[in-house]
Design a protein around this motif. Sequence first.
Motif, PDB file in Angstrom:
ATOM      1  N   GLN A  31      -2.716   0.541   1.381  1.00 43.03           N
ATOM      2  CA  GLN A  31      -2.815   1.212   0.101  1.00 43.03           C
ATOM      3  C   GLN A  31      -4.274   1.545  -0.185  1.00 43.03           C
ATOM      4  OE1 GLN A  31      -1.138  -1.292  -2.864  1.00 43.03           O
ATOM      5  NE2 GLN A  31       0.953  -1.072  -2.117  1.00 43.03           N
ATOM      6  N   PRO A  32      -4.506   2.660  -0.870  1.00 46.16           N
ATOM      7  CA  PRO A  32      -5.886   2.980  -1.225  1.00 46.16           C
ATOM      8  C   PRO A  32      -6.422   1.947  -2.211  1.00 46.16           C
ATOM      9  CG  PRO A  32      -4.343   4.564  -2.194  1.00 46.16           C
ATOM     10  CD  PRO A  32      -3.557   3.642  -1.330  1.00 46.16           C
ATOM     11  N   SER A  33      -7.714   1.760  -2.194  1.00 51.72           N
ATOM     12  CA  SER A  33      -8.330   0.813  -3.119  1.00 51.72           C
ATOM     13  C   SER A  33      -8.221   1.352  -4.540  1.00 51.72           C
ATOM     14  CB  SER A  33      -9.802   0.599  -2.765  1.00 51.72           C
ATOM     15  OG  SER A  33     -10.538   1.779  -3.051  1.00 51.72           O
ATOM     16  N   ALA A  34      -8.419   0.471  -5.512  1.00 51.34           N
ATOM     17  CA  ALA A  34      -8.402   0.884  -6.917  1.00 51.34           C
ATOM     18  C   ALA A  34      -9.462   1.949  -7.148  1.00 51.34           C
ATOM     19  CB  ALA A  34      -8.641  -0.323  -7.820  1.00 51.34           C
ATOM     20  N   ARG A  35     -10.609   1.764  -6.518  1.00 47.80           N
ATOM     21  CA  ARG A  35     -11.698   2.733  -6.657  1.00 47.80           C
ATOM     22  C   ARG A  35     -11.254   4.115  -6.187  1.00 47.80           C
ATOM     23  NH1 ARG A  35     -17.338   2.060  -6.666  1.00 47.80           N
ATOM     24  NH2 ARG A  35     -18.411   3.939  -6.038  1.00 47.80           N
ATOM     25  N   LEU A  83     -15.057  -1.666 -10.385  1.00 43.38           N
ATOM     26  CA  LEU A  83     -14.695  -0.961  -9.149  1.00 43.38           C
ATOM     27  C   LEU A  83     -15.830  -1.031  -8.127  1.00 43.38           C
ATOM     28  CD1 LEU A  83     -13.001   2.207 -10.688  1.00 43.38           C
ATOM     29  CD2 LEU A  83     -11.869   0.200  -9.703  1.00 43.38           C
ATOM     30  N   ASP A  84     -17.064  -0.858  -8.596  1.00 41.59           N
ATOM     31  CA  ASP A  84     -18.218  -0.907  -7.696  1.00 41.59           C
ATOM     32  C   ASP A  84     -18.378  -2.289  -7.063  1.00 41.59           C
ATOM     33  OD1 ASP A  84     -18.772   1.732  -8.305  1.00 41.59           O
ATOM     34  OD2 ASP A  84     -20.424   1.262  -9.690  1.00 41.59           O
ATOM     35  N   ASN A  85     -18.093  -3.339  -7.842  1.00 47.24           N
ATOM     36  CA  ASN A  85     -18.250  -4.707  -7.348  1.00 47.24           C
ATOM     37  C   ASN A  85     -17.079  -5.168  -6.488  1.00 47.24           C
ATOM     38  OD1 ASN A  85     -20.736  -5.015  -8.620  1.00 47.24           O
ATOM     39  ND2 ASN A  85     -19.805  -5.756 -10.505  1.00 47.24           N
ATOM     40  N   ASN A  86     -15.991  -4.392  -6.495  1.00 47.86           N
ATOM     41  CA  ASN A  86     -14.786  -4.753  -5.734  1.00 47.86           C
ATOM     42  C   ASN A  86     -14.249  -3.524  -5.008  1.00 47.86           C
ATOM     43  OD1 ASN A  86     -14.184  -7.629  -6.862  1.00 47.86           O
ATOM     44  ND2 ASN A  86     -14.605  -6.356  -8.659  1.00 47.86           N
ATOM     45  N   PRO A  87     -15.045  -2.944  -4.101  1.00 46.47           N
ATOM     46  CA  PRO A  87     -14.677  -1.657  -3.508  1.00 46.47           C
ATOM     47  C   PRO A  87     -13.396  -1.680  -2.678  1.00 46.47           C
ATOM     48  CG  PRO A  87     -16.562  -2.588  -2.368  1.00 46.47           C
ATOM     49  CD  PRO A  87     -16.304  -3.454  -3.577  1.00 46.47           C
ATOM     50  N   LYS A  88     -13.004  -2.812  -2.175  1.00 52.89           N
ATOM     51  CA  LYS A  88     -11.814  -2.879  -1.319  1.00 52.89           C
ATOM     52  C   LYS A  88     -10.578  -3.387  -2.070  1.00 52.89           C
ATOM     53  CE  LYS A  88     -14.027  -1.925   2.550  1.00 52.89           C
ATOM     54  NZ  LYS A  88     -14.089  -0.592   3.002  1.00 52.89           N
ATOM     55  N   ALA A  89     -10.758  -3.801  -3.313  1.00 57.23           N
ATOM     56  CA  ALA A  89      -9.650  -4.377  -4.079  1.00 57.23           C
ATOM     57  C   ALA A  89      -8.626  -3.302  -4.440  1.00 57.23           C
ATOM     58  CB  ALA A  89     -10.173  -5.039  -5.343  1.00 57.23           C
ATOM     59  N   SER A  90      -7.372  -3.712  -4.497  1.00 56.70           N
ATOM     60  CA  SER A  90      -6.308  -2.791  -4.900  1.00 56.70           C
ATOM     61  C   SER A  90      -6.251  -2.729  -6.425  1.00 56.70           C
ATOM     62  CB  SER A  90      -4.961  -3.261  -4.362  1.00 56.70           C
ATOM     63  OG  SER A  90      -4.523  -4.412  -5.068  1.00 56.70           O
ATOM     64  N   ARG A  91      -5.566  -1.710  -6.922  1.00 58.10           N
ATOM     65  CA  ARG A  91      -5.381  -1.566  -8.356  1.00 58.10           C
ATOM     66  C   ARG A  91      -4.632  -2.781  -8.915  1.00 58.10           C
ATOM     67  NH1 ARG A  91      -1.036   0.645 -10.583  1.00 58.10           N
ATOM     68  NH2 ARG A  91      -1.103   0.914 -12.811  1.00 58.10           N
TER      69      ARG A  91
END
Length: 135
Positions: A31-35, A83-91
């Motif tokens: 899945q794409p990251s939240a960012r 978002l910047d601090n968690n670039p790989k996190a999912s939504r």
Amino acid sequence: MRYRHSTVAHGVMVLLGMAGLVVAQDNGAQQPSAREQLQHIHTPRTIDQELARLTKDLALTLEQQEKVRPLLQEHHDKIQALLDNNPKASRQELAPQIHAISDETHREIHALLTKHQKELEKAMVQSEHRGEESR
């Protein structure tokens, strides 16, 4: 009371695309990251659009608009930092923090509203909920 407090936050989230994003089903693809999901809709232009919508729907005065704009900007900045601090996190992973930021923004905006505007806000939320139920 909680239902009423979610009104502006809901509007802010809808505008910023939080409520409208559909998370792709897990079919083996990452899945794409939240960012990645939010970057195309989370822009300063949407701050102006949300302020215009709130102004129209809640009949904000110029003084209220001057107070709401920085709150919307702060909301944007906090989500962008998340978002910047968690670039790989999912939504989904960031959803609790995003909702907390949106709830805080709502409380701050809600505190600026008159009794009449709070009634308008309640009607706006009820209308939005009816629209969601029909989808």
